[in-house]
Design a protein around this motif. Structure first.
Motif, PDB file in Angstrom:
ATOM      1  N   ILE A 168      -7.031 -50.079 -50.955  1.00  0.00           N
ATOM      2  CA  ILE A 168      -6.170 -50.846 -50.042  1.00  0.00           C
ATOM      3  C   ILE A 168      -5.358 -51.866 -50.827  1.00  0.00           C
ATOM      4  O   ILE A 168      -4.160 -52.061 -50.584  1.00  0.00           O
ATOM      5  CB  ILE A 168      -7.022 -51.551 -48.965  1.00  0.00           C
ATOM      6  N   CYS A 169      -6.013 -52.488 -51.792  1.00  0.00           N
ATOM      7  CA  CYS A 169      -5.344 -53.483 -52.633  1.00  0.00           C
ATOM      8  C   CYS A 169      -4.218 -52.849 -53.449  1.00  0.00           C
ATOM      9  O   CYS A 169      -3.163 -53.452 -53.646  1.00  0.00           O
ATOM     10  CB  CYS A 169      -6.373 -54.126 -53.562  1.00  0.00           C
ATOM     11  N   ALA A 170      -4.441 -51.625 -53.918  1.00  0.00           N
ATOM     12  CA  ALA A 170      -3.393 -50.911 -54.670  1.00  0.00           C
ATOM     13  C   ALA A 170      -2.206 -50.599 -53.769  1.00  0.00           C
ATOM     14  O   ALA A 170      -1.052 -50.593 -54.214  1.00  0.00           O
ATOM     15  CB  ALA A 170      -3.961 -49.629 -55.275  1.00  0.00           C
ATOM     16  N   TRP A 171      -2.480 -50.327 -52.494  1.00  0.00           N
ATOM     17  CA  TRP A 171      -1.427 -50.003 -51.535  1.00  0.00           C
ATOM     18  C   TRP A 171      -0.675 -51.254 -51.082  1.00  0.00           C
ATOM     19  O   TRP A 171       0.525 -51.215 -50.850  1.00  0.00           O
ATOM     20  CB  TRP A 171      -2.040 -49.292 -50.334  1.00  0.00           C
ATOM     21  N   PHE A 172      -1.427 -52.359 -50.972  1.00  0.00           N
ATOM     22  CA  PHE A 172      -0.824 -53.630 -50.550  1.00  0.00           C
ATOM     23  C   PHE A 172      -1.118 -54.702 -51.608  1.00  0.00           C
ATOM     24  O   PHE A 172      -1.948 -55.591 -51.381  1.00  0.00           O
ATOM     25  CB  PHE A 172      -1.397 -54.080 -49.202  1.00  0.00           C
ATOM     26  N   PRO A 173      -0.471 -54.625 -52.767  1.00  0.00           N
ATOM     27  CA  PRO A 173      -0.771 -55.561 -53.870  1.00  0.00           C
ATOM     28  C   PRO A 173      -0.515 -57.023 -53.517  1.00  0.00           C
ATOM     29  O   PRO A 173      -1.095 -57.917 -54.139  1.00  0.00           O
ATOM     30  CB  PRO A 173       0.166 -55.097 -54.993  1.00  0.00           C
ATOM     31  N   GLY A 174       0.312 -57.274 -52.525  1.00  0.00           N
ATOM     32  CA  GLY A 174       0.575 -58.650 -52.121  1.00  0.00           C
ATOM     33  C   GLY A 174      -0.640 -59.351 -51.539  1.00  0.00           C
ATOM     34  O   GLY A 174      -0.690 -60.585 -51.481  1.00  0.00           O
ATOM     35  N   TYR A 175      -1.630 -58.558 -51.099  1.00  0.00           N
ATOM     36  CA  TYR A 175      -2.861 -59.120 -50.544  1.00  0.00           C
ATOM     37  C   TYR A 175      -4.013 -59.030 -51.544  1.00  0.00           C
ATOM     38  O   TYR A 175      -5.184 -59.154 -51.169  1.00  0.00           O
ATOM     39  CB  TYR A 175      -3.247 -58.376 -49.261  1.00  0.00           C
ATOM     40  N   GLY A 176      -3.686 -58.833 -52.815  1.00  0.00           N
ATOM     41  CA  GLY A 176      -4.699 -58.634 -53.845  1.00  0.00           C
ATOM     42  C   GLY A 176      -5.709 -59.760 -53.945  1.00  0.00           C
ATOM     43  O   GLY A 176      -6.911 -59.513 -54.065  1.00  0.00           O
ATOM     44  N   PHE A 177      -5.228 -60.986 -53.871  1.00  0.00           N
ATOM     45  CA  PHE A 177      -6.132 -62.132 -53.993  1.00  0.00           C
ATOM     46  C   PHE A 177      -7.162 -62.142 -52.870  1.00  0.00           C
ATOM     47  O   PHE A 177      -8.369 -62.315 -53.113  1.00  0.00           O
ATOM     48  CB  PHE A 177      -5.329 -63.440 -53.978  1.00  0.00           C
ATOM     49  N   TRP A 178      -6.697 -61.939 -51.632  1.00  0.00           N
ATOM     50  CA  TRP A 178      -7.604 -62.017 -50.487  1.00  0.00           C
ATOM     51  C   TRP A 178      -8.560 -60.828 -50.447  1.00  0.00           C
ATOM     52  O   TRP A 178      -9.725 -60.984 -50.030  1.00  0.00           O
ATOM     53  CB  TRP A 178      -6.797 -62.115 -49.199  1.00  0.00           C
ATOM     54  N   LEU A 179      -8.099 -59.670 -50.881  1.00  0.00           N
ATOM     55  CA  LEU A 179      -8.988 -58.511 -50.945  1.00  0.00           C
ATOM     56  C   LEU A 179     -10.032 -58.694 -52.044  1.00  0.00           C
ATOM     57  O   LEU A 179     -11.180 -58.267 -51.907  1.00  0.00           O
ATOM     58  CB  LEU A 179      -8.169 -57.236 -51.173  1.00  0.00           C
ATOM     59  N   TRP A 180      -9.639 -59.351 -53.142  1.00  0.00           N
ATOM     60  CA  TRP A 180     -10.585 -59.672 -54.211  1.00  0.00           C
ATOM     61  C   TRP A 180     -11.653 -60.624 -53.684  1.00  0.00           C
ATOM     62  O   TRP A 180     -12.850 -60.446 -53.942  1.00  0.00           O
ATOM     63  CB  TRP A 180      -9.839 -60.314 -55.385  1.00  0.00           C
ATOM     64  N   VAL A 181     -11.229 -61.635 -52.929  1.00  0.00           N
ATOM     65  CA  VAL A 181     -12.166 -62.586 -52.328  1.00  0.00           C
ATOM     66  C   VAL A 181     -13.117 -61.862 -51.373  1.00  0.00           C
ATOM     67  O   VAL A 181     -14.335 -62.108 -51.373  1.00  0.00           O
ATOM     68  CB  VAL A 181     -11.405 -63.695 -51.574  1.00  0.00           C
ATOM     69  N   LEU A 182     -12.573 -60.958 -50.577  1.00  0.00           N
ATOM     70  CA  LEU A 182     -13.394 -60.192 -49.636  1.00  0.00           C
ATOM     71  C   LEU A 182     -14.407 -59.321 -50.372  1.00  0.00           C
ATOM     72  O   LEU A 182     -15.597 -59.286 -50.015  1.00  0.00           O
ATOM     73  CB  LEU A 182     -12.490 -59.317 -48.756  1.00  0.00           C
ATOM     74  N   GLY A 183     -13.949 -58.628 -51.417  1.00  0.00           N
ATOM     75  CA  GLY A 183     -14.826 -57.710 -52.140  1.00  0.00           C
ATOM     76  C   GLY A 183     -15.884 -58.400 -52.970  1.00  0.00           C
ATOM     77  O   GLY A 183     -17.087 -58.129 -52.829  1.00  0.00           O
TER      78      GLY A 183
END
Length: 202
Positions: A168-183
């Motif tokens: 998902i992060c690769a598809w929406f790199p703009g949300y990378g920080f928040w997806l990293w926090v989630l993961g």
């Protein structure tokens, strides 16, 4: 021998085989603390970016380098905590910390992780920053899934979640920080809590 005794013997043999082939002393508390470290590190990094760089991460500035140091500290603290708590749990359960099962676990975990780490360093050196968060999640997920067959099987589910979040992060790199926090943050705390009550607190 009654059927009940027979089934009991089979169950005991199965448990002994699982113990000899799997390292089962992983601490759920270490997962919780790893998530807490990740959230603290992310909070500090976010504060630096917002307050020092006007909301933009300067890729060649001290803020970016400081964020990398924070990331390294989070990883180091997580590993140190996992080693300490897992060693303590193994001793408490009269189990060996360093045997064939733990060696297989570590080997199968670090191969995808080190490969991913080297690849990320290579692309950072080429100033390709957009997919860093996605790659961290994906390679970490692969490491968990790969190691799960030599430890508590439940960690594979955390691995699958990290893989999905990475894609998902690769598809929406703009949300990378928040997806990293989630993961790395929230999912570690949830997973660690489940493992703590399922395996540690008996």
């Amino acid at each position: 021998m009654s059927s009940e005794d027979y089934l009991k013997d089979i169950s005991e043999i199965k448990n002994l085989m699982n113990k000899s082939s799997r390292f089962i002393s992983l601490s759920g508390l270490s997962g919780i603390l790893a998530g807490v470290y990740a959230l603290i590190g992310a909070t500090v990094a976010y504060w630096l970016v917002i307050n020092q760089s006007y909301g933009k991460l300067l890729l060649d500035g001290w803020v970016f380098k400081t964020c990398l140091v924070i990331l390294a500290l989070v990883a180091l603290l997580s590993v140190a905590t996992a080693i300490f708590l897992t060693t303590r749990k193994a001793k408490k359960n009269s189990e060996k910390v360093w045997d064939n099962s733990s060696k297989r676990l570590i080997l199968n975990f670090i191969i995808p992780l080190i490969t991913g780490g080297i690849y990320i360093l290579i692309i950072l050196g080429q100033q390709k920053y957009g997919q860093t968060g996605a790659l961290m999640l994906i390679f970490y997920g692969l490491a968990l899934v790969n190691a799960s067959k030599y430890s508590i099987g439940d960690i594979r589910y955390l691995g699958f979640i990290q893989l999905v979040l990475g894609l998902i992060c690769a598809w929406f790199p703009g949300y990378g920080f928040w997806l990293w926090v989630l993961g790395f943050g929230i999912m570690h705390i949830i997973y660690g809590t489940i493992m703590y009550y399922k395996y540690d607190k008996k």
